[in-house]
Design a protein around this motif. Structure first.
Motif, PDB file in Angstrom:
ATOM      1  N   ILE A  98     -48.058 -47.749  65.083  1.00  0.00           N
ATOM      2  CA  ILE A  98     -48.036 -46.610  65.998  1.00  0.00           C
ATOM      3  C   ILE A  98     -46.957 -45.582  65.670  1.00  0.00           C
ATOM      4  O   ILE A  98     -47.147 -44.384  65.874  1.00  0.00           O
ATOM      5  CB  ILE A  98     -47.895 -47.096  67.461  1.00  0.00           C
ATOM      6  N   HIS A  99     -45.834 -46.003  65.144  1.00  0.00           N
ATOM      7  CA  HIS A  99     -44.752 -45.061  64.804  1.00  0.00           C
ATOM      8  C   HIS A  99     -44.763 -44.683  63.328  1.00  0.00           C
ATOM      9  O   HIS A  99     -43.826 -44.036  62.847  1.00  0.00           O
ATOM     10  CB  HIS A  99     -43.395 -45.661  65.172  1.00  0.00           C
ATOM     11  N   GLY A 100     -45.812 -45.076  62.633  1.00  0.00           N
ATOM     12  CA  GLY A 100     -45.896 -44.828  61.203  1.00  0.00           C
ATOM     13  C   GLY A 100     -46.898 -43.755  60.841  1.00  0.00           C
ATOM     14  O   GLY A 100     -47.247 -42.884  61.647  1.00  0.00           O
ATOM     15  N   GLY A 101     -47.359 -43.837  59.617  1.00  0.00           N
ATOM     16  CA  GLY A 101     -48.337 -42.874  59.122  1.00  0.00           C
ATOM     17  C   GLY A 101     -48.930 -43.379  57.829  1.00  0.00           C
ATOM     18  O   GLY A 101     -48.787 -44.558  57.490  1.00  0.00           O
ATOM     19  N   LYS A 102     -49.575 -42.477  57.086  1.00  0.00           N
ATOM     20  CA  LYS A 102     -50.204 -42.912  55.839  1.00  0.00           C
ATOM     21  C   LYS A 102     -50.154 -41.824  54.785  1.00  0.00           C
ATOM     22  O   LYS A 102     -50.272 -40.629  55.083  1.00  0.00           O
ATOM     23  CB  LYS A 102     -51.649 -43.332  56.085  1.00  0.00           C
ATOM     24  N   TRP A 103     -49.969 -42.273  53.539  1.00  0.00           N
ATOM     25  CA  TRP A 103     -50.124 -41.410  52.388  1.00  0.00           C
ATOM     26  C   TRP A 103     -51.583 -41.422  51.963  1.00  0.00           C
ATOM     27  O   TRP A 103     -52.221 -42.472  51.960  1.00  0.00           O
ATOM     28  CB  TRP A 103     -49.243 -41.885  51.235  1.00  0.00           C
ATOM     29  N   ILE A 104     -52.089 -40.263  51.586  1.00  0.00           N
ATOM     30  CA  ILE A 104     -53.508 -40.098  51.287  1.00  0.00           C
ATOM     31  C   ILE A 104     -53.683 -39.556  49.871  1.00  0.00           C
ATOM     32  O   ILE A 104     -53.011 -38.591  49.481  1.00  0.00           O
ATOM     33  CB  ILE A 104     -54.156 -39.118  52.297  1.00  0.00           C
ATOM     34  N   LYS A 183     -49.965 -38.098  56.839  1.00  0.00           N
ATOM     35  CA  LYS A 183     -50.277 -37.820  58.239  1.00  0.00           C
ATOM     36  C   LYS A 183     -49.755 -38.959  59.097  1.00  0.00           C
ATOM     37  O   LYS A 183     -50.001 -40.140  58.799  1.00  0.00           O
ATOM     38  CB  LYS A 183     -51.788 -37.672  58.442  1.00  0.00           C
ATOM     39  N   SER A 184     -49.018 -38.612  60.142  1.00  0.00           N
ATOM     40  CA  SER A 184     -48.525 -39.642  61.052  1.00  0.00           C
ATOM     41  C   SER A 184     -49.670 -40.127  61.935  1.00  0.00           C
ATOM     42  O   SER A 184     -50.618 -39.386  62.217  1.00  0.00           O
ATOM     43  CB  SER A 184     -47.388 -39.097  61.919  1.00  0.00           C
ATOM     44  N   HIS A 185     -49.575 -41.371  62.374  1.00  0.00           N
ATOM     45  CA  HIS A 185     -50.630 -41.911  63.236  1.00  0.00           C
ATOM     46  C   HIS A 185     -50.618 -41.253  64.615  1.00  0.00           C
ATOM     47  O   HIS A 185     -51.659 -41.161  65.271  1.00  0.00           O
ATOM     48  CB  HIS A 185     -50.484 -43.424  63.360  1.00  0.00           C
ATOM     49  N   ASN A 186     -49.451 -40.780  65.051  1.00  0.00           N
ATOM     50  CA  ASN A 186     -49.399 -40.049  66.317  1.00  0.00           C
ATOM     51  C   ASN A 186     -50.208 -38.761  66.236  1.00  0.00           C
ATOM     52  O   ASN A 186     -50.932 -38.407  67.173  1.00  0.00           O
ATOM     53  CB  ASN A 186     -47.938 -39.729  66.696  1.00  0.00           C
ATOM     54  N   ASP A 187     -50.103 -38.068  65.105  1.00  0.00           N
ATOM     55  CA  ASP A 187     -50.918 -36.860  64.913  1.00  0.00           C
ATOM     56  C   ASP A 187     -52.402 -37.208  64.837  1.00  0.00           C
ATOM     57  O   ASP A 187     -53.255 -36.468  65.342  1.00  0.00           O
ATOM     58  CB  ASP A 187     -50.482 -36.127  63.646  1.00  0.00           C
ATOM     59  N   ALA A 188     -52.707 -38.330  64.189  1.00  0.00           N
ATOM     60  CA  ALA A 188     -54.106 -38.759  64.105  1.00  0.00           C
ATOM     61  C   ALA A 188     -54.672 -39.060  65.484  1.00  0.00           C
ATOM     62  O   ALA A 188     -55.832 -38.750  65.779  1.00  0.00           O
ATOM     63  CB  ALA A 188     -54.219 -39.986  63.206  1.00  0.00           C
ATOM     64  N   LEU A 189     -53.858 -39.664  66.341  1.00  0.00           N
ATOM     65  CA  LEU A 189     -54.302 -39.948  67.701  1.00  0.00           C
ATOM     66  C   LEU A 189     -54.542 -38.661  68.489  1.00  0.00           C
ATOM     67  O   LEU A 189     -55.471 -38.583  69.305  1.00  0.00           O
ATOM     68  CB  LEU A 189     -53.264 -40.818  68.421  1.00  0.00           C
ATOM     69  N   LYS A 190     -53.711 -37.658  68.227  1.00  0.00           N
ATOM     70  CA  LYS A 190     -53.838 -36.399  68.968  1.00  0.00           C
ATOM     71  C   LYS A 190     -55.120 -35.663  68.609  1.00  0.00           C
ATOM     72  O   LYS A 190     -55.802 -35.132  69.489  1.00  0.00           O
ATOM     73  CB  LYS A 190     -52.623 -35.502  68.694  1.00  0.00           C
ATOM     74  N   ARG A 192     -57.634 -37.081  66.766  1.00  0.00           N
ATOM     75  CA  ARG A 192     -58.714 -38.053  66.537  1.00  0.00           C
ATOM     76  C   ARG A 192     -59.319 -37.893  65.150  1.00  0.00           C
ATOM     77  O   ARG A 192     -60.526 -37.947  64.945  1.00  0.00           O
ATOM     78  CB  ARG A 192     -59.817 -37.921  67.602  1.00  0.00           C
ATOM     79  N   SER A 193     -58.459 -37.713  64.178  1.00  0.00           N
ATOM     80  CA  SER A 193     -58.928 -37.506  62.806  1.00  0.00           C
ATOM     81  C   SER A 193     -58.005 -38.223  61.838  1.00  0.00           C
ATOM     82  O   SER A 193     -56.784 -38.209  61.990  1.00  0.00           O
ATOM     83  CB  SER A 193     -58.950 -36.012  62.483  1.00  0.00           C
ATOM     84  N   SER A 194     -58.605 -38.847  60.829  1.00  0.00           N
ATOM     85  CA  SER A 194     -57.816 -39.537  59.814  1.00  0.00           C
ATOM     86  C   SER A 194     -57.328 -38.611  58.705  1.00  0.00           C
ATOM     87  O   SER A 194     -56.206 -38.759  58.210  1.00  0.00           O
ATOM     88  CB  SER A 194     -58.645 -40.658  59.171  1.00  0.00           C
ATOM     89  N   PHE A 195     -58.166 -37.663  58.294  1.00  0.00           N
ATOM     90  CA  PHE A 195     -57.884 -36.928  57.064  1.00  0.00           C
ATOM     91  C   PHE A 195     -57.799 -35.415  57.235  1.00  0.00           C
ATOM     92  O   PHE A 195     -57.614 -34.707  56.248  1.00  0.00           O
ATOM     93  CB  PHE A 195     -58.947 -37.271  56.013  1.00  0.00           C
ATOM     94  N   ARG A 196     -57.910 -34.902  58.450  1.00  0.00           N
ATOM     95  CA  ARG A 196     -57.727 -33.468  58.682  1.00  0.00           C
ATOM     96  C   ARG A 196     -56.295 -33.182  59.109  1.00  0.00           C
ATOM     97  O   ARG A 196     -55.596 -34.047  59.617  1.00  0.00           O
ATOM     98  CB  ARG A 196     -58.695 -32.954  59.765  1.00  0.00           C
ATOM     99  N   ASN A 197     -55.867 -31.933  58.921  1.00  0.00           N
ATOM    100  CA  ASN A 197     -54.554 -31.466  59.411  1.00  0.00           C
ATOM    101  C   ASN A 197     -53.407 -32.314  58.873  1.00  0.00           C
ATOM    102  O   ASN A 197     -52.506 -32.726  59.608  1.00  0.00           O
ATOM    103  CB  ASN A 197     -54.523 -31.467  60.947  1.00  0.00           C
ATOM    104  N   THR A 198     -53.438 -32.571  57.580  1.00  0.00           N
ATOM    105  CA  THR A 198     -52.398 -33.393  56.938  1.00  0.00           C
ATOM    106  C   THR A 198     -51.277 -32.492  56.397  1.00  0.00           C
ATOM    107  O   THR A 198     -51.444 -31.289  56.222  1.00  0.00           O
ATOM    108  CB  THR A 198     -52.991 -34.194  55.783  1.00  0.00           C
ATOM    109  N   ASP A 199     -50.138 -33.106  56.124  1.00  0.00           N
ATOM    110  CA  ASP A 199     -49.051 -32.413  55.430  1.00  0.00           C
ATOM    111  C   ASP A 199     -49.271 -32.565  53.924  1.00  0.00           C
ATOM    112  O   ASP A 199     -49.497 -33.686  53.432  1.00  0.00           O
ATOM    113  CB  ASP A 199     -47.695 -33.012  55.821  1.00  0.00           C
ATOM    114  N   ILE A 200     -49.190 -31.447  53.206  1.00  0.00           N
ATOM    115  CA  ILE A 200     -49.465 -31.432  51.774  1.00  0.00           C
ATOM    116  C   ILE A 200     -48.155 -31.519  50.984  1.00  0.00           C
ATOM    117  O   ILE A 200     -47.201 -30.803  51.280  1.00  0.00           O
ATOM    118  CB  ILE A 200     -50.226 -30.150  51.370  1.00  0.00           C
TER     119      ILE A 200
END
Length: 202
Positions: A98-104, A183-190, A192-200
């Motif tokens: 929940i406090h993490g994120g993912k590299w894509i 992308k942080s998982h908190n942003d993904a929850l906000k 509801r997207s896994s791969f949109r609105n990511t930091d490049i």
């Protein structure tokens, strides 16, 4: 009771099969998961759609499981393989995530089989060297591209996050100028997207 002295005087136990004597334990127990949905289908309950495949805690058990899995190139469109530590659910809301994120990393079609295998081996083989920070990884098979992502515990730790990014590039032998996304998982929850609105990151 002192078991050490007793153990030292015991003869070699030849009743244990050679195969069991040669087990090479991993630091963690890992679990493979799988998810598939038809194109255009809406996800009503993400966790119900995930199927737990198998857990493994030794090198030998990993290859026994992995050798029976379909390769990425053979998976249907809109499928996901997930590899996570035992006890960690492959969902944003899990306490470990929940406090993490993912590299894509976005891949051209046809490359996922090789890159996924390299990534899995690097994760279970402790090549990331970031203590307990790696939660798991996901392979997403989509129609126009395939995506691999590495999930970590702490999205706010920039130093560790960049180390994870650099390790991904190293173990996958990616060019230095490869575009990576986070992308942080908190942003993904906000959103509801896994791969949109990511930091490049370039």
């Amino acid at each position: 009771m002192n078991f050490t002295a007793t153990t030292q005087t015991m003869p070699h136990d030849t009743s244990v099969p050679e195969q069991q004597q040669e087990q090479h334990p991993l630091r963690y127990t890992w679990v493979f998961w799988f998810m598939h949905r038809t194109r255009g289908a809406k996800i009503t309950n993400y966790e119900e759609g995930m199927k737990r495949i198998a857990a493994f805690s030794t090198v030998e058990d990993f290859w026994a499981v992995y050798s029976h899995l379909r390769r990425a190139r053979d998976l249907p469109i809109v499928s996901d393989y997930q590899l996570f530590k035992q006890g960690v659910r492959p969902v944003w809301e899990d306490d470990a995530n929940i406090h993490g994120g993912k590299w894509i990393v976005r891949l051209k079609k046809g490359l996922a089989t090789r890159y996924w295998e390299l990534l899995v081996l690097a994760i279970i083989g402790e090549q990331f060297d970031v203590n307990d920070e790696i939660c798991g990884a996901v392979l997403s098979i989509r129609s126009s591209e395939d995506i691999i992502s590495v999930w970590n515990k702490t999205s706010s730790n920039g130093r560790i996050n960049l180390k994870i990014r650099d390790t991904i590039k190293k173990v996958l032998s990616l060019p230095a100028d490869t575009v990576m996304e986070y992308k942080s998982h908190n942003d993904a929850l906000k959103d509801r997207s896994s791969f949109r609105n990511t930091d490049i990151f370039r």
